[in-house]
Structure formats: C-alpha cells, structure tokens
Design an enzyme around this catalytic site. Sequence first.
Site, PDB file in Angstrom:
ATOM      1  N   SER A 139      47.819  65.570  54.195  1.00  0.00           N
ATOM      2  CA  SER A 139      47.977  66.452  52.887  1.00  0.00           C
ATOM      3  C   SER A 139      47.310  67.655  52.803  1.00  0.00           C
ATOM      4  CB  SER A 139      47.775  65.582  51.586  1.00  0.00           C
ATOM      5  OG  SER A 139      48.815  64.728  51.396  1.00  0.00           O
ATOM      6  N   HIS A 190      40.510  69.696  49.857  1.00  0.00           N
ATOM      7  CA  HIS A 190      41.679  68.766  49.662  1.00  0.00           C
ATOM      8  C   HIS A 190      41.313  67.545  50.836  1.00  0.00           C
ATOM      9  CE1 HIS A 190      45.788  67.397  49.208  1.00  0.00           C
ATOM     10  NE2 HIS A 190      45.741  68.475  48.246  1.00  0.00           N
TER      11      HIS A 190
END
Length: 425
Positions: A56, A275
């Site tokens: 992701s 992230h």
Amino acid sequence: MPDWSARLSELAEAASVPGAVLGIWADGETTITPYGVLNVATGVETTADSLFHLGSISKAWTATMIVQLAEEGRLDLDDAVVKVLPEAPIDPRITVRHLLTHTSGIDGDVFTDTGRGDDCVQRYVALLAGVDLLFEPGTAYSYCNAGYAVLGRIIEVLDNRTWDASLRARLIDPLGLKKTVTLPEEAILHRAAVGHKAPEGTPVETWQLPRSIGPAGLIASTAGDLLAFARSHLTDRYDAMREPHGLTTSGSGGTVDIGLCWRLYNWSGRSLFGHDGTTIGQQAFLRIDPEARVAVCLLTNSSAGTSLFEAIASEVFTHHTGVGHPPRPEPIDVPTDDRHLGTYARASVEIEVVRRPDGHLGMIYRAIGDRLAFTEKPVAEDELRPAAPDDGNHFVTRESPQHPWVPVIFAETHVRSADRYTPKR
C-alpha cells in the site's frame, strides 16, 4: 555511527524475518543495509538492490500523480469523481478528496481479478456498481483499496494511457529510478523477494495481487528507489499532501491523522509522515521526519515484519532525532462482557467475535469473495483482549505472539480493526 547491519541481523533473527533491507537517508547521505535471503526455498541472498513489494505504499505514488494532475489544472480535488469519470458506478457525492483520504464510504477491500489486460483497471471500476457504501461519504474514515483503483482510473483517463505507463512517465523516469516495477515480467529481471508466512516461515504460493488493483498496491521496488521517492516529498510541491484532515484513526503506531494518502504521526512531539504496505507475505514501511530531514524504510519478505520495523526504526530515529517508535497498546486485566459478540462483515471478510474456551474473547476472520483466490489463511482466529480506556469498547488483538498488539474499537453498529469500518450484521 551504530552498526546497522549487525542490529538488523539481530533484530530480524529475533522476529523470524527471512530477509529485509533497511534504507536510511539522513544528513544528505543514503545507507542501504540488506539482511538474509529472498526465499528460504532457494537460499538466494538479499542484496541492497533486491526488489520487494511496497504494497500500500503504492498508494502514495498514485496520490502523488493525482496531485500533479490537480497542479496542472486538469482536475480539482473537490470535484465529484463522476465529473471526471461519468461512467463510474459510484455515489455522485464522492469526491476525489474522499478517495485520497479514505472517506468515500466505498467498501474498500474488493480484490476482483479482472485479468492482465491494459483495460483491467477500467473493468474493475465498472464492477463497483455491486459494492455497497459502508457509511455516508465524508462522515467517517475507513481504509479503502477500491478507492485507489478509482484514482488510478482517473489517471488513466486524463493521461490517456495505463496507470503503469503514467507511473513511469510521471515518477519513475523523472526521479531516475532504475528498479521500480509493477508487473511480474519486469520484476523477474531483478532479484525479487518472495513472501513468507508467519509464524511458519514458509514461502507463499502466490507472488502478487491482481493487476486490477495496481494503483492501490502493486509496485515493487528497492530501498534506494523508495527513499528517492520519499525525498521528492520534502519539497514545497507536495506540502499539501501532509496537511491533516481531522480524521479519527485507530492511533496505531502514533498515527494522529490522515493527509492526502499520507498517514500523519506524532512520535513524542515530533511530526512524521509515511505509510505501510502489506501484501502476500511481505511488509514494507516508510517514515519521514521532514524537520530533521530523515527518511527510513524497511522492506521485508515476511508477514511478521511489523515487530522488526518497530524495533529497528525506534533505534534509527532515536539515533538521529532523539525519539523512537511509540509503544504499542497492551492488554489490561479487566472482565469483559458479551455486548460485542456476533458477526461483522464487508466485501472481503467476515469477522465473528466469540467467547473462547479459555474465557477470553476472540476474533475469527474468514476470507470471503474474491479474496479467497490469494489469501494464505482463509480462516484465522486471533486473541481479543481489553485495553485502555476501560470502557468495554476498546480492545487489542494479534495474530500470534510474533505479532504486536493492534487496536480494535467497537461501536454499536460496527467494529474498527486494521483501520477498516466493518458493519455488524
């Protein structure tokens, strides 16, 4: 300077991670440290230029391209998605910003494989006609892979080429990246990691997610290339991507808000952004301290990579900034009642909260729908223990002792776990 190679080896062995690459950019210099093997079945050694799935973290690359398109005046972040994609079968209230911030309400974990053709993202978006809204657009936060596939389709339409081609033209080539790819036929030209199950430590049987959700999680890259991408976000051009949107998250890992894709962290008063990425038996992590101008990434070929990341990142950031990774939540010893027993479900998973024979609560995860095509554990039962605040709604869970505790928060209508909003049946 600490011996990061020795520390990575020690901590990776303790976490039972077969292979990893640690990347550090600090004081204007890049240090890349590899460890272990890419695949325990072949024994191929991990090197500094080995490719790992970013999972992701790919979303940050997709979001960056959307911000570029906005900068070019080709869309507005507050445009309705159907203004840009009239054929998209989604609620007309959903905006581009909703997709970027995971507030669209779209059931996000839709993993339908629409083939390997260049029209796969277009075909995926068309299938969203059958996907329900979990909540009204803009009223909550729930991590949404499907939304990023829609963003990828916006890029395709406005650039008149595939998402992969735009990725290369807009980011890979301008940044001079040599080992960042999206397709297996590209990855096989390099030293590529294979995922491993935890705690078994055996290689997975499926290497990559479907191409149809490429904009949400299909990039494979090296630590060096990922750090180069991270450094590009220390320019004024992308400052808006780090502006908070006032969203309530689980708080895991020090997360305090969401920007335009980026997760925003508070580590003992220091503001970081970054992230994580989890794919089939691989986990990747990126954290950036813009004030200190320090970026750290860790690429691993294990689903037990989180424990390794938190340990090594804490040491690296403490060395460079004086603060480490926030401590994980821990269970507290208080009685539990049965108010949350029952079944919760969304597109790819069914969660059953049960009373276990040992008296504790448990969460049984069952993969359903298209996720069954590539999941390594179709059914898994995790511990569920109460946590602070002691209100009967806050819990922590973990897959095994090799994994850290993560928050689970219950409401009357849903449960929030892994930052997903899952309605109660």
